[in-house]
Design an enzyme around this catalytic site. Structure first.
Site, mmCIF file in Angstrom:
data_model
loop_
_atom_site.group_PDB
_atom_site.id
_atom_site.type_symbol
_atom_site.label_atom_id
_atom_site.label_comp_id
_atom_site.label_asym_id
_atom_site.label_seq_id
_atom_site.Cartn_x
_atom_site.Cartn_y
_atom_site.Cartn_z
ATOM 1 N N ASP A 1 0.870 -1.170 0.000
ATOM 2 C CA ASP A 1 0.000 0.000 0.000
ATOM 3 C C ASP A 1 0.912 1.226 0.000
ATOM 4 O OD1 ASP A 1 -2.324 1.642 0.370
ATOM 5 O OD2 ASP A 1 -1.764 1.788 2.485
ATOM 6 N N ASP B 1 -1.774 -0.920 5.947
ATOM 7 C CA ASP B 1 -1.997 -0.336 7.278
ATOM 8 C C ASP B 1 -3.083 -1.058 8.064
ATOM 9 O OD1 ASP B 1 -4.335 0.430 6.091
ATOM 10 O OD2 ASP B 1 -3.903 2.572 6.060
ATOM 11 N N ASP C 1 -6.921 -1.848 3.710
ATOM 12 C CA ASP C 1 -6.251 -2.939 3.009
ATOM 13 C C ASP C 1 -6.667 -4.308 3.550
ATOM 14 O OD1 ASP C 1 -4.579 -1.177 1.443
ATOM 15 O OD2 ASP C 1 -3.485 -0.776 3.286
#
Length: 630
Positions: free
Chosen positions: A329, A525, A529
């Protein structure tokens, strides 16, 4: 520690010592020809050293109708005793007692070795104080941490441990969080920041507001995670345990054949046949094989916890060692999630960029928005002094208005500025993909300020190191725009970029990577996600020093948010698998060598015990290597 708990924790050691005493006493009595006393001491040695093994072995036999290693050892020892009585060779009874003694010593050493894997947990738990300095009506009172309620206020003086998680409501200080995150550099904390139990306060006094129960603090959650990891059986260990049950039954069957057929087929004596069959039961037992995996994985889990890397279970150690592709991410993973000024564009050539920044800072100094803070910080770094502003008013998420140097000034997004000054000419303005605010002074548009997220300083080097480790593929998955995503990816060394993604899109990309590479890690995080983290072979959350969602959603948590810990986690996984393979090869090789020696040259029962249990202890100690950082 109470006497009863001490005995409970050290029972295996006491059992081995007491058994050893009676074995040595029996030997001395036999050497002194005091046969009657020796035959009294030997049964005591059998009972003291073999009671637990016999109990566990019989329980497995009666409840699961299966043989295990404990029962094999007892059968071998009792067989040796029976053979000694039959042949009136009382040294054979002593051999059986020695077998039980060494098996008991091996169990004590394994218990001691396994206890070392709990040291990190105990060290974490010892960091938490039982008492906290509460502020009640302006007075300091020491209170039990477990009695604190949400909303209570706690005072922490310089040099003291933080007693429980809380939010700073007064004061600022640097805190040493190394016990939790593994990072030795102190972290600066101020009003509004969260602090964690077990971290060490620096030189400033802090007043904290309790925002969660003591049992929910970060250290307690870490302890529970590591304890859960220790209690779960990884696939490799489950296979070994399943194999052991079938293997033990095979050993019993072969042992019976070896105890009955050689006199008819090889013309061996019955005494020699039974003795070698008993030695076979000892040396063929899979004790070392059983100890090849779990001590290693538990040691690695404990090592990781000490370094701020939490493995939810041993299976993830096995999986991360096989990772071939990693998806990242962007925000909060490769970047800090902190905006910084990267571009100042005056509206015309005669406009001074410094003046644009000065007018913007005069207003934004009153703002608590991250954009305003980034602009003011940039002006300070440039050494720019800005004039005082008056009549300042802000609109959340849109912009801020005030009076600067006697004229109206506006800083905000395009729609907000257009709404305030509808007569401005917005044609032919240079547009960018950055987060942009526009600045006006009087009736003039001065220009724009472009901001971007800050890349983590270790991101590029961490990915470079991962490439050197042989990770085949890297991908960036983000909901941000393509230009920003590509710029971030280029800077950190990632070629495969997917932008403007929703959570379900990230999930689809992870599925595609799994088809191509087999074993894929997702680093995020732990919030938006979550689907991708769950779908990946290994979900790795940047812990944000203990984010609740991160601790619950991923397989592995990097508590310090440091990407360099990802390389460490993979190395730890690979190292654990290498040690497991070494242990299995060593254990099987030793069994084969002892079996060959038994049927070619013949070995004594004590020597077989020493070889068998010695290999078990060596394998256990080999696994404990992972407790130490390389």
């Amino acid at each position: 520690m109470s006497i009863s708990s001490w005995f409970k924790n050290h029972f295996d050691v006491l059992e081995a010592l007491l058994c050893g005493f009676f074995v040595i006493l029996s030997y001395l009595l036999l050497e002194s020809n005091l046969l009657g006393l020796a035959l009294l001491a030997l049964p005591i040695a059998y009972v003291v050293g073999g009671y637990n093994s016999a109990k566990e072995g019989l329980h497995t036999l009666l409840s699961e109708r299966e043989f295990d290693v404990d029962l094999l050892m007892i059968i071998a020892a009792l067989g040796s005793a029976a053979l000694g009585i039959w042949r009136k060779e009382y040294s054979l009874i002593l051999d059986g007692a020695i077998l039980i003694l060494i098996f008991s010593i091996s169990g004590a050493l394994e218990s001691f070795a396994m206890a070392n894997t709990d040291k990190s947990i105990k060290a974490l738990m010892s960091l938490t104080s039982d008492q906290a300095r509460m502020m009640i009506n302006g007075q300091e009172q020491m209170q039990a941490v477990n009695s604190l309620e949400i909303g209570d206020q706690v005072l922490v003086k310089a040099g003291e441990l933080i007693p429980t998680d809380g939010l700073i409501i007064e004061g600022q200080s640097s805190l040493n969080e190394s016990a939790i995150t593994g990072e030795s550099i102190p972290v600066w904390k101020t009003i509004g920041d969260e602090v964690f139990a077990g971290t060490l306060n620096g030189k400033g006094a802090l007043r904290l507001k309790i925002h969660k129960k003591a049992e929910s603090n970060l250290i307690q959650r870490i302890v529970r995670l590591v304890e859960n990891a220790q209690s779960q059986t990884p696939p490799s260990q489950a296979f070994i345990e399943k194999f052991e049950k079938s293997y033990a039954q095979l050993i019993i069957l072969v042992g019976l054949l070896l105890a009955t057929l050689p006199p008819f087929l090889l013309n061996w004596s019955w005494e020699n046949t039974i003795y070698r069959a008993l030695v076979f039961l000892v040396v063929a037992s899979p004790c070392a094989l059983m100890a090849a995996i779990m001590p290693t994985l538990l040691s690695a889990i404990a090592n990781g916890a000490r370094e701020g890397i939490l493995f939810k279970n041993g299976a993830q150690l096995e999986m991360i060692a096989k990772v071939k592709a990693i998806a990242f991410d962007k925000t909060g993973t490769l970047t800090l999630g902190q905006l910084k000024v990267v571009q100042i564009l005056p509206n015309s050539r005669d406009q001074d960029p410094t003046n644009l920044l000065k007018i913007a800072s005069a207003l934004e100094v009153y703002s608590e928005h991250p954009i305003g803070e980034a602009i003011v910080q940039h002006a300070r770094q440039k050494g720019i002094n800005w004039p005082n502003a008056s009549k300042v008013q802000s609109e959340v998420g849109a912009g801020i208005i005030g009076e600067v140097e006697g004229r109206r000034a506006i800083v905000g997004n395009m729609s907000f500025v257009k709404e305030q000054l509808s007569n401005l000419n917005w044609e032919n303005l240079q547009q960018t993909e950055l987060t942009t605010v526009w600045v006006t002074h009087g009736d003039r548009l001065l220009g724009s300020i472009g901001l971007a997220d800050t890349i983590k300083p270790e991101a590029a080097s961490a990915i470079a190191h991962l490439k050197k480790m042989g990770i085949e593929h890297f991908a960036l998955l983000t909901g941000d725009n393509p230009a920003t995503a590509r710029a971030i990816a280029n800077e950190v060394g990632i070629s495969d970029v997917y932008a403007e993604l929703l959570p379900e899109n990230k999930l689809e990309i992870i599925e595609s990577l799994l088809r191509h590479y087999g074993t894929v890690a997702m680093v995020g995080d732990g919030i938006n996600d979550a689907p991708a983290l769950a779908k990946a072979s290994v979900g790795i959350a940047m812990g944000a020093a203990g984010s609740d969602v991160a601790l619950e959603s991923a397989d592995i948590i990097l508590i310090s948010d440091n990407l360099e810990k990802l390389e460490e986690a993979i190395r730890l996984g690979r190292r654990s698998q290498a040690v497991v393979k070494q242990n299995i090869i060593f254990a099987l090789s030793f069994i084969v060598i002892l079996l060959i020696a038994n049927f070619t040259r013949g070995i004594s029962l004590p020597l077989g015990v020493f070889g068998h249990e010695g290999s078990t202890v060596l394998v256990t100690l080999s696994g404990l290597r992972l407790l130490f950082r390389r």
